[in-house]
Design an enzyme around this catalytic site. Structure first.
Site, short mmCIF file in Angstrom:
data_model
loop_
_atom_site.label_atom_id
_atom_site.label_comp_id
_atom_site.label_asym_id
_atom_site.label_seq_id
_atom_site.Cartn_x
_atom_site.Cartn_y
_atom_site.Cartn_z
N ASP A 50 0.85 -1.18 0.00
CA ASP A 50 0.00 0.00 0.00
C ASP A 50 0.91 1.25 0.00
O ASP A 50 1.79 1.37 -0.84
CB ASP A 50 -0.95 -0.08 1.20
CG ASP A 50 -1.93 1.06 1.32
OD1 ASP A 50 -2.96 1.06 0.62
OD2 ASP A 50 -1.67 1.96 2.14
N HIS B 76 -7.31 -6.26 -0.91
CA HIS B 76 -6.23 -5.29 -0.74
C HIS B 76 -5.20 -5.69 0.32
O HIS B 76 -4.02 -5.38 0.19
CB HIS B 76 -6.83 -3.93 -0.36
CG HIS B 76 -5.81 -2.86 -0.18
ND1 HIS B 76 -5.05 -2.37 -1.23
CD2 HIS B 76 -5.39 -2.18 0.93
CE1 HIS B 76 -4.24 -1.43 -0.78
NE2 HIS B 76 -4.41 -1.30 0.52
#
Length: 314
Positions: free
Chosen positions: A108, A290
């Site tokens: 991320d 994610h």
């Protein structure tokens, strides 16, 4: 299932004008450093499944809470969270341990920092492993201006910049609810709500999908953000345009061997031109969303270790 009490105890290291809370393991493997860089809204604890596997494979693992997170320093100035400061912290860690170079792993926002670090300090990075966020080509307009044009005022990157403090306050007031609602998998498809996504998540009474971690693991994240608040970590977003300017004259090609791991169900788009900028990249996709290394810990570990082993013998 992990046990938070098994996670390495923190040490505090002064680097680059700040103090970083660092979780270190595998000191017996001195000489083979690998640095793990978390994303938002995360914590070094997000690497809890990878650390033991990397130590067993012979690596000296260094997992900092980067500036703004956990018990690391939280400077007040927004510009203290630009890519030069964040990269400088990681270089400071290498200097502290006496390492010329290391393998860097990012997820991320951590991936964005690792890409930037590799552009700014190519001689200090020997390999790159990034999860979720691929290399971002530098467009002709600054990032927030571009995102505002394409996604509108309510897009959370734009909102964080254009309405400073508004989302921070909502997240601070609803820390448990926000993180509980954020760390989910297998969410059913739903129509996007009007308004700002992160504020909506923080205010939602019922989470969607399934939790990706146990209550005791979630409690580690919740207690960290209850103590630190969200402003210092959101300040990373408030430097996107500044980073665009800071990287203007940097050579944009990354030559290091790189592994890019995507989640097939991640909302972050896969790169269509990664090898144009990272010619020695290998791309792998896992069946997850994610939070790749927390959703699919074993598959993530196998993918990383297999690639590292191949790098060592090639």
């Amino acid at each position: 299932m992990s046990n938070p009490t098994d996670f390495p105890k923190p040490i505090f290291i002064s680097v680059n004008g700040v103090e970083l809370e660092v979780f270190e393991a595998g000191q017996e493997n001195i000489g083979k450093p690998i640095v793990l860089c978390h994303g938002w809204p995360e914590h070094a604890f997000s690497w809890r499944h990878q650390i033991p596997a990397l130590v067993t494979a012979g690596y000296h693992v260094i997992a900092p809470n980067q500036r703004g997170y956990g018990n690391s320093s939280r400077p007040i100035e927004v510009t203290s969270y630009d890519v030069e400061h964040l990269s400088g912290d990681l270089i400071g860690l290498l200097d502290h341990y006496g390492y010329k170079e290391a393998t860097f792993v990012g997820h991320d926002w951590g991936a964005m920092v690792v890409w930037g670090l590799t552009l700014l300090y190519p001689s200090r990075v020997n390999r790159v492993i990034n999860l979720s966020v691929p290399y971002q080509k530098r467009w002709e307009k600054p990032w927030i201006e571009l995102m505002e044009q394409f996604f509108g005022d309510d897009f959370y990157f734009v909102h964080f910049n254009r309405q400073p403090g508004v989302a921070d306050a909502v997240l601070n007031d609803n820390t448990f609810q926000f993180l509980r609602n954020m760390y989910r998998k297998n969410q059913p498809p739903v129509e996007p709500e009007p308004g700002m996504m992160m504020i909506n998540l923080a205010k939602a009474k019922a989470p969607l999908g399934e939790p990706i971690m146990s209550d005791s693991d979630l409690a580690v994240f919740v207690s960290a953000f209850e103590a630190s608040g969200f402003t210092s970590s959101i300040n990373w977003y408030r430097n996107l345009d500044r980073n665009w300017h800071l990287l203007a004259n940097v050579h944009p090609i990354i030559q290091q061997p790189a592994l890019m791991i995507y989640g097939d169900r991640d909302t972050v788009a896969k790169s269509e031109n990664l090898k144009e900028f990272v010619p020695n990249a290998e791309e792998v996709s896992l069946d997850c969303g994610h939070w790749i290394q927390q959703e699919k810990p074993e598959e993530t570990n196998q993918t990383i270790l297999k690639w590292l082993e191949h790098q060592a013998t090639s």
